[in-house]
Design a protein around this motif. Structure first.
Motif, PDB file in Angstrom:
ATOM      1  N   LEU A   1      -0.119 -48.404  83.126  1.00 37.22           N
ATOM      2  CA  LEU A   1      -0.646 -48.760  84.450  1.00 37.22           C
ATOM      3  C   LEU A   1      -1.611 -49.931  84.313  1.00 37.22           C
ATOM      4  N   GLY A   2      -1.176 -50.960  83.604  1.00 40.53           N
ATOM      5  CA  GLY A   2      -1.992 -52.143  83.388  1.00 40.53           C
ATOM      6  C   GLY A   2      -2.042 -53.034  84.619  1.00 40.53           C
ATOM      7  N   ASN A   3      -2.726 -54.161  84.468  1.00 47.40           N
ATOM      8  CA  ASN A   3      -2.980 -55.059  85.601  1.00 47.40           C
ATOM      9  C   ASN A   3      -1.704 -55.591  86.250  1.00 47.40           C
TER      10      ASN A   3
ATOM     11  N   THR B   1      10.883 -45.780  85.713  1.00 46.61           N
ATOM     12  CA  THR B   1      10.256 -45.070  84.605  1.00 46.61           C
ATOM     13  C   THR B   1       9.185 -45.980  84.017  1.00 46.61           C
ATOM     14  N   VAL B   2       7.987 -45.444  83.873  1.00 41.00           N
ATOM     15  CA  VAL B   2       6.873 -46.205  83.299  1.00 41.00           C
ATOM     16  C   VAL B   2       6.548 -45.635  81.923  1.00 41.00           C
ATOM     17  N   ILE B   3       6.556 -46.510  80.919  1.00 42.57           N
ATOM     18  CA  ILE B   3       6.233 -46.105  79.557  1.00 42.57           C
ATOM     19  C   ILE B   3       4.734 -46.236  79.326  1.00 42.57           C
ATOM     20  N   SER B   4       4.148 -45.177  78.800  1.00 43.33           N
ATOM     21  CA  SER B   4       2.723 -45.182  78.475  1.00 43.33           C
ATOM     22  C   SER B   4       2.499 -44.408  77.192  1.00 43.33           C
ATOM     23  N   SER B   5       1.533 -44.855  76.389  1.00 39.19           N
ATOM     24  CA  SER B   5       1.196 -44.131  75.163  1.00 39.19           C
ATOM     25  C   SER B   5       0.167 -43.032  75.418  1.00 39.19           C
TER      26      SER B   5
ATOM     27  N   PRO C   1      -0.868 -39.653  77.343  1.00 43.84           N
ATOM     28  CA  PRO C   1      -0.401 -38.526  78.164  1.00 43.84           C
ATOM     29  C   PRO C   1      -1.213 -38.336  79.443  1.00 43.84           C
ATOM     30  N   ASP C   2      -2.510 -38.699  79.414  1.00 40.81           N
ATOM     31  CA  ASP C   2      -3.325 -38.469  80.602  1.00 40.81           C
ATOM     32  C   ASP C   2      -2.969 -39.409  81.745  1.00 40.81           C
ATOM     33  N   LYS C   3      -2.095 -40.410  81.487  1.00 41.82           N
ATOM     34  CA  LYS C   3      -1.645 -41.313  82.550  1.00 41.82           C
ATOM     35  C   LYS C   3      -0.468 -40.733  83.343  1.00 41.82           C
ATOM     36  N   GLN C   4       0.131 -39.650  82.834  1.00 46.52           N
ATOM     37  CA  GLN C   4       1.319 -39.114  83.479  1.00 46.52           C
ATOM     38  C   GLN C   4       1.102 -38.750  84.951  1.00 46.52           C
ATOM     39  N   PRO C   5       0.015 -38.039  85.305  1.00 47.96           N
ATOM     40  CA  PRO C   5      -0.167 -37.712  86.729  1.00 47.96           C
ATOM     41  C   PRO C   5      -0.287 -38.955  87.615  1.00 47.96           C
ATOM     42  N   ASP C   6      -0.977 -39.982  87.130  1.00 45.27           N
ATOM     43  CA  ASP C   6      -1.136 -41.201  87.930  1.00 45.27           C
ATOM     44  C   ASP C   6       0.192 -41.942  88.074  1.00 45.27           C
ATOM     45  N   ILE C   7       1.002 -41.922  87.019  1.00 43.14           N
ATOM     46  CA  ILE C   7       2.324 -42.554  87.104  1.00 43.14           C
ATOM     47  C   ILE C   7       3.191 -41.814  88.113  1.00 43.14           C
TER      48      ILE C   7
ATOM     49  N   GLY D   1       5.272 -42.285  92.362  1.00 41.18           N
ATOM     50  CA  GLY D   1       6.685 -42.019  92.629  1.00 41.18           C
ATOM     51  C   GLY D   1       7.576 -42.396  91.471  1.00 41.18           C
ATOM     52  N   ALA D   2       6.983 -42.638  90.301  1.00 43.04           N
ATOM     53  CA  ALA D   2       7.728 -43.016  89.102  1.00 43.04           C
ATOM     54  C   ALA D   2       7.781 -41.851  88.124  1.00 43.04           C
ATOM     55  N   THR D   3       8.627 -41.994  87.129  1.00 48.49           N
ATOM     56  CA  THR D   3       8.724 -41.027  86.037  1.00 48.49           C
ATOM     57  C   THR D   3       7.964 -41.560  84.842  1.00 48.49           C
ATOM     58  N   ALA D   4       7.208 -40.704  84.179  1.00 53.66           N
ATOM     59  CA  ALA D   4       6.463 -41.114  82.992  1.00 53.66           C
ATOM     60  C   ALA D   4       7.269 -40.838  81.734  1.00 53.66           C
TER      61      ALA D   4
END
Length: 292
Positions: free
Chosen positions: A9-11, A28-32, A34-40, A44-47
């Motif tokens: 969820l960068g700039n 689908t949004v890739i993030s390293s 896990p705590d970003k999953q709820p915000d993703i 309306g996207a999949t983490a």
């Protein structure tokens, strides 16, 4: 369309994911983290939680995608920035081949046409080359100019010394871009049809001299006499190291800033100017003042 967005969820990645989900795409949004999953998921996207250092994870995340957006997450703890860029570029190329993705938009940088003298941007040059080897892929290299948000890095100097200083400044001309304008360009490219091959798109929001930028920021923060002082390369290196920047990283920054000062960074941009984005310097000055 099924679209995969790297960059968590960068700039750039957050407004990109927002726009794509609002347009009805399966994102689908890739993030390293896990705590970003709820915000993703709130977007309306999949983490997809994992590391871009893991090429097999990327291949799994890219599987079935109609298009992917790839970027190299900043990591200034890496002592060799170019090697870091090449490593992740190869990971992306592996994953794209394995997953059979046919539409790719990569975040690069102005100055990526140069093979020397650009500090960390040399990494973007190499990533472009790695991705260009992909067969039968419609590939767009987004080359944004200097980010407005980089100016936040001068807040401490403004508060402490009362001016902006770097080894570019004064009447040096700089093209600047807002992350939202990059996100808009990325969304357009990801969802548009394109023939196989390599394409380059510059992205910029506004152009100004450093003096003009200082005046706009100064007016917004109640410092109308704010100046942008031109440092020597040696002064810039010393300033960065005094503020805890590792010497190797500082050297790269000095080289990058010198390429802005001497005009080499923007030489190809000047030949291929884009339609300017929506967010002008005066608009960003308000954001800067709110953060200041």
């Amino acid at each position: 369309m099924k679209i995969v967005v790297t960059g968590s969820l960068g700039n750039v990645s957050k407004p990109l994911a927002q726009r794509l989900t609002q347009e009805g795409h399966a994102v689908t949004v890739i993030s390293s983290k896990p705590d970003k999953q709820p915000d993703i998921e709130a977007l309306g996207a999949t983490a997809a939680i994992g590391s871009v250092e893991d090429a097999d994870f990327l291949a799994t995340a890219f599987a079935g995608a109609d298009a992917v957006y790839v970027m190299i997450p900043p990591n200034f703890t890496e002592p060799d920035q170019v090697a870091y860029y090449r490593r992740l570029g190869n990971n992306y190329a592996h994953a794209i081949r394995q997953a059979g993705v046919k539409r790719v938009v990569g975040l690069s940088s102005w100055g990526a046409h140069l093979d020397r003298g650009t500090g960390p941007i040399l990494g973007s040059h190499h990533v472009e080359g790695i991705l260009n080897e992909l067969p039968s892929v419609a590939l767009t290299h987004l080359r944004p100019t200097s980010f407005y948000t980089n100016l936040y890095g001068f807040v401490g100097m403004i508060k402490g010394a009362g001016f902006i200083g770097a080894n570019y400044g004064g009447d040096d001309k700089v093209a600047m871009v807002h992350p939202r304008d990059i996100a808009d360009a990325a969304a357009e490219e990801l969802t548009a049809s394109a023939a196989p091959g390599q394409h380059i798109r510059y992205v910029s929001s506004d152009e100004c001299t450093c003096n003009e930028a200082a005046r706009a920021l100064g007016a917004a923060i109640g410092k109308p006499d704010l100046a942008w002082v031109l440092f020597t390369d040696e002064q810039m290196q010393e300033s960065l190291e005094k503020n805890g920047v590792p010497a190797s990283v500082a050297t790269g920054v000095v080289e990058l800033y010198a390429s802005i000062h001497n005009g080499r960074l923007g030489e190809d941009y000047e030949q291929h100017k884009p339609v300017m984005g929506k967010v002008k310097l005066a608009d960003f000055a308000k954001e800067f003042a709110a953060a200041f």
